[in-house]
Design an enzyme around this catalytic site. Sequence first.
Site, mmCIF file in Angstrom:
data_model
loop_
_atom_site.group_PDB
_atom_site.id
_atom_site.type_symbol
_atom_site.label_atom_id
_atom_site.label_comp_id
_atom_site.label_asym_id
_atom_site.label_seq_id
_atom_site.Cartn_x
_atom_site.Cartn_y
_atom_site.Cartn_z
ATOM 1 N N GLU A 214 -7.831 -2.962 -1.686
ATOM 2 C CA GLU A 214 -7.775 -4.301 -1.096
ATOM 3 C C GLU A 214 -8.921 -5.185 -1.566
ATOM 4 O O GLU A 214 -8.733 -6.363 -1.890
ATOM 5 C CB GLU A 214 -7.775 -4.207 0.436
ATOM 6 C CG GLU A 214 -6.573 -3.508 1.029
ATOM 7 C CD GLU A 214 -5.295 -4.340 0.942
ATOM 8 O OE1 GLU A 214 -5.343 -5.466 0.439
ATOM 9 O OE2 GLU A 214 -4.240 -3.829 1.379
ATOM 10 N N ARG A 218 -8.299 -8.512 -3.992
ATOM 11 C CA ARG A 218 -8.560 -9.775 -3.300
ATOM 12 C C ARG A 218 -9.895 -10.399 -3.695
ATOM 13 O O ARG A 218 -9.956 -11.569 -4.071
ATOM 14 C CB ARG A 218 -8.516 -9.571 -1.779
ATOM 15 C CG ARG A 218 -7.184 -9.070 -1.251
ATOM 16 C CD ARG A 218 -7.182 -9.030 0.268
ATOM 17 N NE ARG A 218 -6.068 -8.241 0.788
ATOM 18 C CZ ARG A 218 -5.363 -8.560 1.878
ATOM 19 N NH1 ARG A 218 -5.654 -9.655 2.542
ATOM 20 N NH2 ARG A 218 -4.380 -7.785 2.304
ATOM 21 N N ASP A 346 4.607 0.504 -4.665
ATOM 22 C CA ASP A 346 5.065 -0.668 -5.419
ATOM 23 C C ASP A 346 4.251 -1.007 -6.661
ATOM 24 O O ASP A 346 4.767 -1.054 -7.776
ATOM 25 C CB ASP A 346 5.133 -1.884 -4.490
ATOM 26 C CG ASP A 346 3.847 -2.083 -3.672
ATOM 27 O OD1 ASP A 346 2.931 -1.259 -3.767
ATOM 28 O OD2 ASP A 346 3.795 -3.083 -2.922
ATOM 29 N N GLU A 482 6.020 -11.686 -1.913
ATOM 30 C CA GLU A 482 6.687 -11.001 -3.028
ATOM 31 C C GLU A 482 7.934 -11.722 -3.534
ATOM 32 O O GLU A 482 8.177 -11.783 -4.739
ATOM 33 C CB GLU A 482 7.030 -9.561 -2.626
ATOM 34 C CG GLU A 482 5.836 -8.621 -2.593
ATOM 35 C CD GLU A 482 4.936 -8.852 -1.400
ATOM 36 O OE1 GLU A 482 3.741 -8.502 -1.473
ATOM 37 O OE2 GLU A 482 5.428 -9.385 -0.368
#
Length: 579
Positions: A214, A218, A346, A482
């Site tokens: 993360e 980010r 993913d 997405e």
Amino acid sequence: MDTQIDFHNVGQTLPETNLGKWGSKKETSVLITDQQSVTHRKIIRRWNRLSRLQRSIVYAVVAIGVTILVLLYVTKVAKMDAKKKIKSNAIPQPLKNLSLVNVPLPEVVIPKKTVVNTESNERPVFTGPKNAHQYAVVESFRHAWRGYKQHAWGHDNLKPVTGMASEWFSLGLTIVDSLDTAYIMGLTEEFEEGKEWIKNELVFTKNKDVNLFEVTIRVLGGLLSCHHFTQDEMFLNKAVDLGDRLMAAFNSPSGIPYSDVNLGTKTAHAPEWSHYSTTAEVTTVQLEFRELSRASKNPAFEDAASAVSEKIHHLPKKHGLVPIFINPNNGNFLPHATITLGARGDSYYEYLLKQWIQTGKTINYLLDDYLTAIEGVRQFLAKRSSPNKLLFIGELSAGSEAFNPKMDHLTCFLPGTLALGHANGLPDWHMTMAEELMYTCYLTYAAHPTFLAPEITHFNLASTTEDMYTKTADAHTLLRPEFVESLWYMYQITGNTTYQDWGWQIFQGFEKYAKVPWGYTSLANVKSEKPVQRDMMESFFLSETLKYLYLLFSDDRFTIDLNKYVVNSEAHPLPIYKN
């Protein structure tokens, strides 16, 4: 008795004659008929005087003229049809229920494969919004930014309903994550105040655990994009400091990184709830660490992250598909773990392709792993629903590896990734799959009165009424990016404005149901016309969702040119290199 004359009518029906304008209508009609009869007899006499050759010439001229007119008409009709395909008006309206009978599949024109040029890394110039849709998105960003600034400045997230701050890693996530969005939108004031906070307040010395994945996508990704666009060394210095601390995650026996890092102590460990790291997380830091190495001229970052991809390349897989957990101690997958293109799986597939593109298509095993995986998706995960045969991507359940017909909203990243691969020369069926999945993902929005998609959609494999349904526990929305991400890829690659139309419908859903006085909130149930507000505005709503919408609505499809940039999993553009 005087006759009243309708001058307007006479002027339209009476040609120049010897009677002038004052003859009666009956006299005029008789005269015109006599004149037409005389003219007709003259034409016949002249035609009879022509020789056979002369008549043949006349026939030929007439035939040629008719042929030319027909060809012009056919060409005009063909052009009109082509325009209709480029701007399809077959946009399904929101469905009152989940019965999808007679919902038309939009026509999508797929051009020939794009030849991608990785030679130029010139930085783009952003000049702000150019049309009403872009202005609307910019105003949404400013509304969210003002609420965050007023109630949560310097904290990770805003609770926009109660006006309170929410902390996760204590890194000012919303500022760092969304700053390049402000820059791309031309919001100088917001960019400068965010830049000042990063310069003066952002530190990585706190004794606090953060998630490697993360924080990489980010914070590190955001800093690197801002550095690339502005060439301000402050952003790079912050990125190097953060990267040095995150490197502790790679100090595992196998080289597969731990998931949690203490930035202050520069130590790392597995999460408290498991001995395993998440496969997607350890394979979704490579773009950022490679760019950090290239920008700082320190190869250590790229070497550590690339080694992870190489190790996973050599592990056994199910036709390229990977379980969602991996052990950092021995470097092996958790046997019989879930296989999915949703949560925890993913971005492994996304970064195989994007690493290959980022490095100028020079690392063949990345491409091989991607192609094998997409073939595995087609063979094991892609199914069609009943009764309308909608294409969707399911998953293989943990333990039994039985097929589970559920699709996370996260999986809607796949159409954009498939289209990106096709634009870089991969097989045509990738684009066909992208088209069909786009339509299915669109219907997960259109099937609900809010025109917003749930976190998870379930599909029927044997039904006579409904293709898909949403469980109450899965009906919430986090305003995820997405699908609009894939809309942007599909629009940039195909030029089909249907994707813009779909994006505008979704944006209106955000505005109607998620907008609150201090920002935009996640919702508890997209199936309700009065959904409960969950009181959280994720940083990715500003970093990704609004950024992709802004780019989608651009008059210039190539504002962020995919020939020059690869976009990380948090929508931070990074330059493509030759090697």
